[in-house]
Every structure is written in C-alpha cells, then in structure tokens.
Design a protein around this motif. Structure first.
Motif, PDB file in Angstrom:
ATOM      1  N   GLY A 189       1.198  -0.733  -0.289  1.00 51.17           N
ATOM      2  CA  GLY A 189      -0.367   0.020  -0.308  1.00 51.17           C
ATOM      3  C   GLY A 189       0.833   1.326   0.118  1.00 51.17           C
ATOM      4  N   TRP A 190       0.877   1.590   0.442  1.00 48.10           N
ATOM      5  CA  TRP A 190       2.184   3.397   0.657  1.00 48.10           C
ATOM      6  C   TRP A 190       2.595   2.913   2.375  1.00 48.10           C
ATOM      7  CZ3 TRP A 190       2.138   6.253  -2.706  1.00 48.10           C
ATOM      8  CH2 TRP A 190       2.323   7.664  -2.685  1.00 48.10           C
ATOM      9  N   ARG A 191       3.824   3.603   2.123  1.00 47.64           N
ATOM     10  CA  ARG A 191       4.718   3.967   3.463  1.00 47.64           C
ATOM     11  C   ARG A 191       5.249   5.177   4.052  1.00 47.64           C
ATOM     12  NH1 ARG A 191       9.154  -0.631   2.814  1.00 47.64           N
ATOM     13  NH2 ARG A 191       7.198  -1.748   4.119  1.00 47.64           N
ATOM     14  N   ILE A 192       4.794   5.022   5.150  1.00 45.41           N
ATOM     15  CA  ILE A 192       5.630   6.456   5.289  1.00 45.41           C
ATOM     16  C   ILE A 192       7.020   6.542   6.382  1.00 45.41           C
ATOM     17  CG2 ILE A 192       5.556   9.166   6.416  1.00 45.41           C
ATOM     18  CD1 ILE A 192       2.294   7.992   5.774  1.00 45.41           C
ATOM     19  N   ILE A 193       7.650   7.610   6.505  1.00 47.82           N
ATOM     20  CA  ILE A 193       8.871   7.421   7.087  1.00 47.82           C
ATOM     21  C   ILE A 193       9.433   8.169   7.402  1.00 47.82           C
ATOM     22  CG2 ILE A 193      11.512   6.538   7.772  1.00 47.82           C
ATOM     23  CD1 ILE A 193      11.295   4.470   5.460  1.00 47.82           C
ATOM     24  N   ASN A 194       9.550   9.253   8.947  1.00 50.06           N
ATOM     25  CA  ASN A 194       9.965  10.375   9.504  1.00 50.06           C
ATOM     26  C   ASN A 194      10.682  10.123  10.738  1.00 50.06           C
ATOM     27  OD1 ASN A 194       7.252  11.807   8.594  1.00 50.06           O
ATOM     28  ND2 ASN A 194       6.218  11.238   9.319  1.00 50.06           N
ATOM     29  N   ILE A 195      11.402  11.203  10.922  1.00 54.40           N
ATOM     30  CA  ILE A 195      12.530  11.685  12.053  1.00 54.40           C
ATOM     31  C   ILE A 195      11.540  13.064  12.724  1.00 54.40           C
ATOM     32  CG2 ILE A 195      15.118  11.789  12.436  1.00 54.40           C
ATOM     33  CD1 ILE A 195      13.824   8.876  11.049  1.00 54.40           C
TER      34      ILE A 195
END
Length: 97
Positions: A43-49
């Motif tokens: 589906g969809w992936r989000i990576i936040n720092i």
C-alpha cells in the motif's frame, strides 16, 4: 534524541494519502526533521524522523488525528484505513543527527 516512525498502511493509495496530507496544511510541523512517503508492495509507507518523541506525539494529537478525520469525510477516502497501519518506532544515540 531523534525519534523515527515508520508507518506501513496496507491498501492505502497515493490518492488517499494526499487526502490526509491536504488537511495537514502546508507548514512543516515543529520538530519534523525528515519525511519520506511512497508506495510499498502492500500500500503506502511513510517514514518520519522527529527531533524527539514528544514532537511526534504533539503532531499526532494536534494535527494528524484531525486531518485523518477530515479526510474521512471526503469521497474517495476509506476511513477504515486511516488507522490501519503498522508502526515501528526507533530511537537511539546511534542515529547520525
């Protein structure tokens, strides 16, 4: 200490992601150091720092929940998917920031 959040959202499309993003507004959330989002096999992936976990939690409670709720009122957005993600959080001194 930097704090990372990975969100895998099975079945979420780019269009659904953009519905939520639109309601977040154009300004960068305080404490967000990096944001990466894109399609994954599921589906969809989000990576936040984030600068720290507190900055992420503020964003989550003050903006993200509201934006997902507003998106859920729009045609083409499945509200059941708004909370359907697996999240893995990482933090530690070994992060190069």
């Amino acid at each position: 200490m930097p704090y990372g959040v990975v969100q895998d959202m099975p079945g979420v499309s780019e269009q659904e992601y953009r519905h939520v993003e639109k309601h977040l507004g154009p300004d960068r959330p305080p404490g967000l150091l990096a944001h990466v989002a894109g399609p994954s096999e599921e589906g969809w992936r989000i990576i936040n720092i984030w600068a720290d976990e507190a900055a992420f939690r503020r964003f989550q409670s003050e903006r993200l929940v509201r934006a997902a709720g507003l998106a859920a009122q729009e045609e083409g957005f499945d509200p059941a998917k708004a909370a359907a993600f697996r999240s893995a959080s990482v933090d530690g001194a070994e992060m190069p920031f």
